[in-house]
Motif scaffolding. Structure first.
Motif, mmCIF file in Angstrom:
data_model
loop_
_atom_site.group_PDB
_atom_site.id
_atom_site.type_symbol
_atom_site.label_atom_id
_atom_site.label_comp_id
_atom_site.label_asym_id
_atom_site.label_seq_id
_atom_site.Cartn_x
_atom_site.Cartn_y
_atom_site.Cartn_z
ATOM 1 N N THR A 32 0.847 -1.188 0.000
ATOM 2 C CA THR A 32 0.000 0.000 0.000
ATOM 3 C C THR A 32 0.881 1.236 0.000
ATOM 4 O O THR A 32 2.011 1.213 0.505
ATOM 5 C CB THR A 32 -0.918 0.046 1.237
ATOM 6 N N SER A 33 0.373 2.277 -0.576
ATOM 7 C CA SER A 33 1.041 3.574 -0.530
ATOM 8 C C SER A 33 -0.018 4.656 -0.499
ATOM 9 O O SER A 33 -1.085 4.510 -1.105
ATOM 10 C CB SER A 33 1.970 3.767 -1.735
ATOM 11 N N GLY A 34 0.251 5.703 0.234
ATOM 12 C CA GLY A 34 -0.740 6.763 0.344
ATOM 13 C C GLY A 34 -0.103 8.096 0.655
ATOM 14 O O GLY A 34 0.987 8.173 1.239
ATOM 15 N N THR A 35 -0.769 9.156 0.255
ATOM 16 C CA THR A 35 -0.354 10.517 0.566
ATOM 17 C C THR A 35 -1.564 11.311 1.004
ATOM 18 O O THR A 35 -2.690 11.060 0.540
ATOM 19 C CB THR A 35 0.291 11.215 -0.643
ATOM 20 N N GLY A 36 -1.348 12.249 1.896
ATOM 21 C CA GLY A 36 -2.416 13.135 2.327
ATOM 22 C C GLY A 36 -1.878 14.536 2.498
ATOM 23 O O GLY A 36 -0.861 14.747 3.176
ATOM 24 N N ASN A 37 -2.527 15.491 1.861
ATOM 25 C CA ASN A 37 -2.146 16.893 1.972
ATOM 26 C C ASN A 37 -3.257 17.650 2.690
ATOM 27 O O ASN A 37 -4.416 17.649 2.246
ATOM 28 C CB ASN A 37 -1.902 17.495 0.587
ATOM 29 N N TYR A 38 -2.902 18.307 3.810
ATOM 30 C CA TYR A 38 -3.879 18.972 4.652
ATOM 31 C C TYR A 38 -3.524 20.446 4.770
ATOM 32 O O TYR A 38 -2.393 20.811 5.112
ATOM 33 C CB TYR A 38 -3.901 18.345 6.048
ATOM 34 N N THR A 39 -4.483 21.284 4.481
ATOM 35 C CA THR A 39 -4.330 22.724 4.671
ATOM 36 C C THR A 39 -5.260 23.137 5.801
ATOM 37 O O THR A 39 -6.492 23.038 5.677
ATOM 38 C CB THR A 39 -4.668 23.501 3.393
ATOM 39 N N ILE A 40 -4.670 23.597 6.915
ATOM 40 C CA ILE A 40 -5.436 23.934 8.110
ATOM 41 C C ILE A 40 -5.366 25.441 8.294
ATOM 42 O O ILE A 40 -4.284 26.001 8.545
ATOM 43 C CB ILE A 40 -4.882 23.213 9.346
ATOM 44 N N SER A 41 -6.508 26.097 8.154
ATOM 45 C CA SER A 41 -6.587 27.560 8.275
ATOM 46 C C SER A 41 -7.392 27.912 9.513
ATOM 47 O O SER A 41 -8.539 27.459 9.671
ATOM 48 C CB SER A 41 -7.247 28.173 7.038
ATOM 49 N N ASN A 42 -6.786 28.722 10.414
ATOM 50 C CA ASN A 42 -7.434 29.121 11.663
ATOM 51 C C ASN A 42 -7.844 30.592 11.596
ATOM 52 O O ASN A 42 -7.034 31.468 11.215
ATOM 53 C CB ASN A 42 -6.484 28.911 12.847
ATOM 54 N N TYR A 43 -9.104 30.874 11.975
ATOM 55 C CA TYR A 43 -9.655 32.227 11.908
ATOM 56 C C TYR A 43 -10.165 32.624 13.288
ATOM 57 O O TYR A 43 -10.642 31.794 14.066
ATOM 58 C CB TYR A 43 -10.816 32.293 10.911
ATOM 59 N N ASN A 44 -10.105 33.952 13.564
ATOM 60 C CA ASN A 44 -10.664 34.451 14.811
ATOM 61 C C ASN A 44 -12.145 34.745 14.651
ATOM 62 O O ASN A 44 -12.731 34.456 13.600
ATOM 63 C CB ASN A 44 -9.890 35.685 15.293
ATOM 64 N N SER A 45 -12.743 35.309 15.678
ATOM 65 C CA SER A 45 -14.181 35.547 15.651
ATOM 66 C C SER A 45 -14.585 36.556 14.586
ATOM 67 O O SER A 45 -15.746 36.606 14.185
ATOM 68 C CB SER A 45 -14.658 36.034 17.025
ATOM 69 N N SER A 46 -13.624 37.354 14.113
ATOM 70 C CA SER A 46 -13.910 38.344 13.065
ATOM 71 C C SER A 46 -13.540 37.824 11.689
ATOM 72 O O SER A 46 -13.431 38.600 10.728
ATOM 73 C CB SER A 46 -13.144 39.637 13.350
ATOM 74 N N ASP A 47 -13.333 36.519 11.597
ATOM 75 C CA ASP A 47 -12.933 35.871 10.348
ATOM 76 C C ASP A 47 -11.572 36.337 9.845
ATOM 77 O O ASP A 47 -11.272 36.251 8.652
ATOM 78 C CB ASP A 47 -13.987 36.090 9.254
ATOM 79 N N GLY A 48 -10.763 36.836 10.754
ATOM 80 C CA GLY A 48 -9.403 37.186 10.391
ATOM 81 C C GLY A 48 -8.501 35.972 10.477
ATOM 82 O O GLY A 48 -8.590 35.189 11.430
ATOM 83 N N LEU A 49 -7.626 35.794 9.469
ATOM 84 C CA LEU A 49 -6.744 34.638 9.437
ATOM 85 C C LEU A 49 -5.678 34.754 10.513
ATOM 86 O O LEU A 49 -4.901 35.724 10.538
ATOM 87 C CB LEU A 49 -6.097 34.517 8.054
ATOM 88 N N ILE A 50 -5.677 33.763 11.412
ATOM 89 C CA ILE A 50 -4.676 33.734 12.473
ATOM 90 C C ILE A 50 -3.424 33.001 12.004
ATOM 91 O O ILE A 50 -2.298 33.474 12.182
ATOM 92 C CB ILE A 50 -5.252 33.053 13.730
ATOM 93 N N SER A 51 -3.616 31.844 11.412
ATOM 94 C CA SER A 51 -2.479 31.044 10.954
ATOM 95 C C SER A 51 -2.952 30.074 9.883
ATOM 96 O O SER A 51 -4.150 29.780 9.756
ATOM 97 C CB SER A 51 -1.851 30.271 12.118
ATOM 98 N N GLN A 52 -1.987 29.597 9.112
ATOM 99 C CA GLN A 52 -2.276 28.564 8.109
ATOM 100 C C GLN A 52 -1.160 27.536 8.147
ATOM 101 O O GLN A 52 0.024 27.889 8.102
ATOM 102 C CB GLN A 52 -2.405 29.163 6.724
ATOM 103 N N ILE A 53 -1.543 26.289 8.234
ATOM 104 C CA ILE A 53 -0.583 25.196 8.376
ATOM 105 C C ILE A 53 -0.765 24.236 7.211
ATOM 106 O O ILE A 53 -1.889 23.858 6.870
ATOM 107 C CB ILE A 53 -0.806 24.454 9.702
ATOM 108 N N ASN A 54 0.336 23.854 6.617
ATOM 109 C CA ASN A 54 0.324 22.843 5.562
ATOM 110 C C ASN A 54 0.980 21.573 6.100
ATOM 111 O O ASN A 54 2.172 21.570 6.414
ATOM 112 C CB ASN A 54 1.063 23.336 4.318
#
Length: 912
Positions: free
Chosen positions: A459-481
């Motif tokens: 078996t072989s597999g790959t997974g790419n995850y983009t995690i975007s965190n926003y505050n209560s005002s929908d402002g981008l706090i951080s983004q993790i790849n």
């Protein structure tokens, strides 16, 4: 020369008598080689077409004196296969028994695709004596002429032409007969239930996952995990463990499903904790060529094609199965996770309110190839070689939206949201091969089988995850790849041999040996950006070997009572290591266990039996539970525990079986299982991960005191009429776990649940058929050990404890129900063409939901979690199937009028 004729006759008769009196029956005894002068011969033909039937098995049995028991016993006197032109010839047969009584023979002729032909035969001794007296009188009245006149008539008595023997076609032949007298959908036996799924409509074009959903007492969840009576069973294929998962086995290739709820010591001890489900594949051995071709399309436009074919000529049968299926699924889910409100203003875990919405889609394909051959060495020895290849390629897109509130909305600044978009893919390949040899001894039911099976997968597999965190005002706090990659390989080898010997009419022994060798290697990497997280990435290498032997003795104590006692010994070895930022080695371990079992059956009437059984089983911790720290789910991390012990189970079952007739029966079962040192997944701690900007929960594995399950199950099959079959099942059960040794209050509390299933099969006018399959699950505790045989390669061996139960989590499954339906229309003569439409979850009610209250090891509540998921409601598929076949073997060779007697099976015991 005047008395030559009478002297010849007298010598002939005396030789026969002497041979009979001195034990010459069946070609044995001290007079072997003298005048066994009897001769039966004839030709076997098809009763409908008149064509000859080559390679039919011809067997002649008769009495023989046993010097040990000083009694006459029935043994095989002679046998062979018919030649190319259907002819057979059995000679050198004893004509008379003791005191010149006629020898009574039984002739049995069988051939695949035909009903067994049986008749009794003997030589006419009185006619022989009358002819001898007539010859003597003729000699006395006529002193001249041919002294051997009349011998021809005497020889005719012992040289018997049986003429053309006609065999009638069975219902399995495609060319000649339509299906009549269909086998019952369910056959109840003392040690298992057998379900014929060849006529199932709702499974057409699907996989084994769809088939198992129709089997009584079996439940398949939204992830393809299988439970039997609320426990995880072992999945076998053709009686052997397999690395194939249930979504990798085509439904149209399955012949029968065997359900063994309380396996005896004959079976792998680690396979029986939750029972065994044996998937029996189709294996056509009919003469000539036979097969079917299928094609279909589902609601997403994904195609399905399949081909089954077998060609049999003389002693060789070649078979092949091909299957390809395009796959697309859509899943929708929600999850809430709330900390206990009583701790909101205290010093215990901070208040937390998490709401998640998940949308997942998966596309891909699966291909399966199976082929091999049977070599019929002779009438008692068969060699079968089979090879399989499976390939799958899947791509999954997932959008997960999480809203987190740390003060329950009291302050908007405490509310944040996270979007996790993932794109993952997985490819698997599986290659398998098996060799099976079976030898039948002359004694009825005495046989030996030996087999070797090998499976290698990657078996072989790959997974790419983009995690975007926003505050209560929908402002981008951080983004993790984040990226996850995995590559793995496995080798699984099984060798076994089984021997059965009915030592007397009332006693039988079974014995066998088995060896399994399993090696697994995997490389897993987790990266944030271009930086690999060392302690979360690892390389694993694991080896396990198990060697076993069993012995079983069965005895009938009379007309009503029978019993079986057995014991199995298993020696297991396992070792391995995990290499990450550090290297952790699992010290080699060697474990020897014995597993007794006992069965007692009381025959209440000719159609009713009562059976009590006791068996023992083991669950060995798997490598993941022992040493692997699993970070693949960043929110829930699982830590291994190298100090885990195996779990030992005692299982009791009481069955009442009532067979009204072949198609109407009922089974009532009461069962109780208790498992000591049961492996449990225990929540340990939680942290706020600053890199991922999320809370992580850590769990580990521990041995709890014990877990138990008990229940009462009713299964019935009823053929109301020729057009309606009903199979029903209801299972009342409860389960619990005692983990006071882990400082957790006793949760082995009574909680009654039930699971019901109903299958209706209708035969309608104009060659229409309709099938409905419904099931209902009440609110129930989460099953100990989860399920086996899951989708996309999870739980490949279909058993074991899975992730283990969670004693610190009081968890329940929400009630759910569903209804599947299929309708089929048959066309043309013999129903060669079929069109099937089936629909899964017609009303869209199949929703998988859970409700869990989790606590830490000190008993402090951490959170209450609810989940709800739905997959492919109202899913429909259209399938077209065409059957073809020709049983005339002469299509494959030039006409041959010479008699080929085939291999001589010998006589009496010498054929062993």
């Amino acid at each position: 020369m005047k008395r030559l004729s009478f002297s010849v006759v007298l010598f002939f008769l005396l030789s026969v008598v002497a041979n009979a009196q001195m034990g010459g029956f069946g070609g044995g005894g001290s007079m072997k080689g003298r005048m066994n002068s009897g001769h039966f011969y004839g030709k076997v033909i098809d009763s409908a077409t008149g064509q000859t039937i080559p390679f039919a098995a011809v067997q002649l049995t008769g009495p023989k004196w046993d010097s040990v028991s000083q009694t006459m016993k029935t043994v095989i006197i002679a046998g062979q296969l018919t030649g190319d032109n259907g002819e057979f010839s059995l000679d050198k047969l004893p004509v008379a028994g003791p005191m010149f009584t006629p020898m009574q023979y039984t002739l049995q002729i069988s051939s695949i695709g035909y009903k067994i032909y049986t008749t009794t035969l003997s030589f006419d001794i009185s006619k022989m004596m009358a002819k001898a007296k007539k010859m003597q009188a003729a000699q006395n009245n006529n002193n001249s002429g041919d002294p051997t006149a009349g011998l021809e008539g005497l020889i005719d008595v012992v040289d018997k032409d049986l003429g053309n023997i006609k065999l009638s076609s069975s219902s399995q032949q495609l060319k000649v007969a339509t299906v009549s007298g269909d086998p019952p959908p369910m056959e109840i036996k003392l040690d298992k239930r057998v379900f014929d799924v060849t006529k199932s409509i709702v499974n057409a074009g699907g996989t084994a996952e769809d088939v198992l959903k129709t089997i009584p007492a079996v439940n398949v969840d939204i992830d393809g995990n299988v439970t039997l009576r609320n426990s995880s069973p072992q999945i076998y294929v053709d009686g052997m463990p397999s690395t194939l998962t249930i979504d990798q086995i085509p439904a149209d290739e399955i012949d029968k499903i065997e359900v063994i709820t309380n396996p005896s010591a004959k079976y792998d001890a680690s396979a029986g904790t939750g029972g065994i489900i044996n998937i029996i594949m189709k294996h056509n051995q009919a003469l000539g060529y036979n097969g079917s071709i299928r094609t279909g399309i589902d609601q997403f436009g994904k195609p399905m094609v399949g081909l089954d074919l077998n060609v049999r000529q003389k002693k060789i049968n070649i078979f092949a199965n091909l299957f390809y299926k395009g796959i697309e699924h859509k899943m929708y889910g929600t999850e809430t996770k709330d900390a206990d409100t009583t701790n909101k203003n205290g010093n215990l875990p901070p208040y937390l309110d998490i709401n998640q919405n998940d949308t997942n889609s998966m596309t891909g394909h699966f291909a399966f190839v199976r082929g091999g051959f049977d070599y019929f060495i002779n009438n008692r020895n068969t060699l079968t070689v089979t090879g399989t290849y499976g390939n799958g390629n899947f791509t999954s897109l997932d959008i997960l939206h999480t809203v987190t509130d740390t003060l329950h909305g009291l302050n908007p600044q405490t509310i944040s949201s996270t979007y996790e978009n993932s794109n993952s893919s997985r490819v698997f390949n599986n290659v398998g091969a098996s060799v099976l040899f079976k030898h039948l001894y002359p004694k009825d039911e005495e046989n030996i089988t030996a087999s070797i099976t090998a499976n290698e997968g990657s078996t072989s597999g790959t997974g790419n995850y983009t995690i975007s965190n926003y505050n209560s005002s929908d402002g981008l706090i951080s983004q993790i790849n984040e990226q996850q990659t995995s590559n793995g390989s496995s080798q699984y080898y099984v060798g076994k041999a089984d021997f059965t010997d009915p030592i007397t009419k009332k006693s039988k022994i079974d014995a066998g040996v088995m060896a399994t060798i399993n090696h697994v290697n995997s490389v897993n990497s987790i990266l944030l950006g271009n930086f690999e997280i060392g302690n979360e990435s690892n390389t694993t290498d694991y080896n396990q070997q198990t060697y076993a032997a069993y012995f079983s003795y069965s005895h009938d104590f009379g007309a009503r009572l029978s019993a079986q006692a057995a014991v199995r010994a298993e020696q297991s070895y396992y070792s391995g290591q995990v290499t990450s930022s550090d290297t952790l080695k699992l010290a080699p371990q060697s474990l020897l266990y014995f597993f007794p079992s006992a069965f007692a059956t009381y025959h209440l009437t000719d159609k009713a039996d009562l059976q009590l059984s006791y068996t023992t089983h083991i669950t060995r911790p798997n490598f993941s539970q022992l040493v692997i720290n699993n970070y693949s789910n960043s929110e829930n991390v699982q830590i291994g525990n190298p100090n885990l012990k195996p779990s030992y189970q005692n299982s009791f079952e009481l069955n009442l079986i009532k067979n009204f007739d072949k198609r109407n029966n009922i089974l009532i079962s009461a069962y109780y299982k208790i498992t000591y040192n049961i492996v449990a997944s225990q929540l340990d701690s939680s942290i706020n991960n600053p890199l991922l900007h999320q809370i992580q929960y850590f769990s580990t594995y521990e041995n709890a005191n014990y877990g138990y399950s008990e229940g009462l199950e009713l299964t019935s099959q009823n053929s109301i009429s020729s057009w309606l079959d009903i199979t029903g099942n209801i299972n009342f059960f409860e389960s619990g776990i005692n983990a006071t040794n882990l400082n957790i209050p006793d949760t082995a509390k009574k909680f009654l649940s039930y699971f019901a299933k109903l299958n209706l099969s209708f035969k309608l006018p104009k060659n229409f058929s309709l099938q409905l399959n419904g099931n209902y699950m009440s609110r129930a505790k989460i099953a100990p050990g989860g399920g086996g045989g899951g989708r996309w390669g999870g739980g490949g061996m279909g058993g074991g404890m899975g992730g283990g139960i969670t004693p610190s989590a009081s968890g329940y499954i929400d009630p759910n129900y569903s209804l599947d339906a299929g309708i089929k229309k048959d066309f043309f003569k013999n129903n060669k063409l079929s069109v099937t439409l089936n629909v899964k979850d017609i009303f869209g009610t199949s929703v998988s939901g859970t409700n869990v209250l989790a606590s830490n090891p000190e008993g402090v509540p951490l959170y209450n979690q609810t989940t709800s998921r739905r997959r492919d409601p109202h899913f429909f598929q259209l399938t077209l199937s065409y059957k073809f076949g020709q049983t005339d073997i002469t299509l494959f060779k030039k006409k041959n009028n010479n008699i080929d007697m085939g291999p001589d099976m010998g006589a009496g015991d010498s054929a062993q």
